[in-house]
Design an enzyme around this catalytic site. Structure first.
Site, PDB file in Angstrom:
ATOM      1  N   HIS A 175      -3.820  -4.814  -0.238  1.00 48.52           N
ATOM      2  CA  HIS A 175      -3.271  -5.202   1.131  1.00 48.52           C
ATOM      3  C   HIS A 175      -3.393  -6.865   0.905  1.00 48.52           C
ATOM      4  O   HIS A 175      -4.711  -7.456   1.027  1.00 48.52           O
ATOM      5  CB  HIS A 175      -4.255  -4.819   2.278  1.00 48.52           C
ATOM      6  CG  HIS A 175      -3.959  -3.330   2.564  1.00 48.52           C
ATOM      7  ND1 HIS A 175      -3.041  -3.095   3.634  1.00 48.52           N
ATOM      8  CD2 HIS A 175      -4.679  -2.184   1.981  1.00 48.52           C
ATOM      9  CE1 HIS A 175      -2.892  -1.838   3.647  1.00 48.52           C
ATOM     10  NE2 HIS A 175      -4.083  -1.348   2.756  1.00 48.52           N
ATOM     11  N   GLU A 185      -2.483  -9.032   3.075  1.00 44.58           N
ATOM     12  CA  GLU A 185      -2.705  -9.387   4.156  1.00 44.58           C
ATOM     13  C   GLU A 185      -4.253  -9.514   4.663  1.00 44.58           C
ATOM     14  O   GLU A 185      -4.803  -9.959   5.556  1.00 44.58           O
ATOM     15  CB  GLU A 185      -2.077  -8.890   5.321  1.00 44.58           C
ATOM     16  CG  GLU A 185      -2.434  -7.459   6.008  1.00 44.58           C
ATOM     17  CD  GLU A 185      -2.096  -6.133   5.131  1.00 44.58           C
ATOM     18  OE1 GLU A 185      -2.450  -4.974   5.478  1.00 44.58           O
ATOM     19  OE2 GLU A 185      -1.624  -6.531   3.929  1.00 44.58           O
ATOM     20  N   CYS A 220       0.956  -1.105  -0.136  1.00 43.53           N
ATOM     21  CA  CYS A 220       0.050  -0.065  -0.039  1.00 43.53           C
ATOM     22  C   CYS A 220       0.892   1.210  -0.048  1.00 43.53           C
ATOM     23  O   CYS A 220       1.562   1.638  -0.921  1.00 43.53           O
ATOM     24  CB  CYS A 220      -0.793  -0.030   1.055  1.00 43.53           C
ATOM     25  SG  CYS A 220      -2.344   1.127   0.979  1.00 43.53           S
TER      26      CYS A 220
END
EC number: 4.3.2.10
Length: 194
Positions: A175, A177, A75
């Site tokens: 993202h 994750e 990001c």
């Protein structure tokens, strides 16, 4: 794997994503630890100006710029890899050419938040085992327009770089994750393939 401690809010969620993959990852701001790591991750949430100030205050800018091991920016971390951000009009790390600008107004709300399709270059090791046009989770108002370092794109009224790569430096605007199995595969690819 060292996650560079940028002081941002998503450090724990990034570490937990590696824990779920049984990949040992440590959060650190120690220069010697960062220099000796086999892989580096540069997370980021917030503004470019605040992030660059934290990196400067922690004496990490030169260490990051001189890194020879593979590094993945997430990001804002990806945006910091370019030369400049119009968010605060701040010079960034200059790990690759390009600059970060506010996503042009096309009538869509900002920030760009949610799942969006990503189209990658064929056979790029970062996207191994991930289907073309898979969805990843985005939260951002600033983006890097496609350039010579773009390895994947997405579209939010205009096309933008979803992933960049130059030498040992890679970045993703989304993202991983928070992107389910596709994000987990991308993190695994970074560790195993780059």
């Amino acid at each position: 794997m060292i996650i560079i401690d940028t002081g941002c809010a998503n450090l724990s969620s990034v570490k937990f994503a590696f824990d779920r993959l049984n990949i040992k990852a440590e959060i650190s701001r120690d220069i010697a630890t960062i220099k000796s790591a086999d892989k580096l991750l540069l997370p980021g949430v917030g503004t470019a100006m605040a992030a660059m100030k934290i990196l400067q205050d922690r004496n990490l800018i030169e260490t990051i710029q001189n890194a020879t091991q593979p590094m993945l920016g997430i990001c804002l971390g990806m945006q910091l890899m370019t030369e400049y951000s119009s968010e605060g009009n701040v010079p960034t790390l200059s790990l690759m050419s390009g600059h970060t600008d506010l996503i042009p107004n096309t009538g869509l709300p900002l920030p760009h938040m949610g799942w969006n399709k990503v189209r990658y270059e064929q056979d790029h090791p970062l996207f191994a085992g991930i289907e073309q046009d898979s969805h990843f989770y985005f939260v951002h108002s600033y983006a890097v327009l496609p350039n010579e370092h773009t390895i994947a794109t997405s579209d939010y009224g205009v096309p933008f770089s979803a992933a960049l790569g130059c030498k040992n430096f890679y970045g993703v605007q989304f993202h991983p994750e928070r992107s389910g199995k596709n994000g987990a595969q991308l993190l695994k690819n970074f560790v195993e393939n780059l």
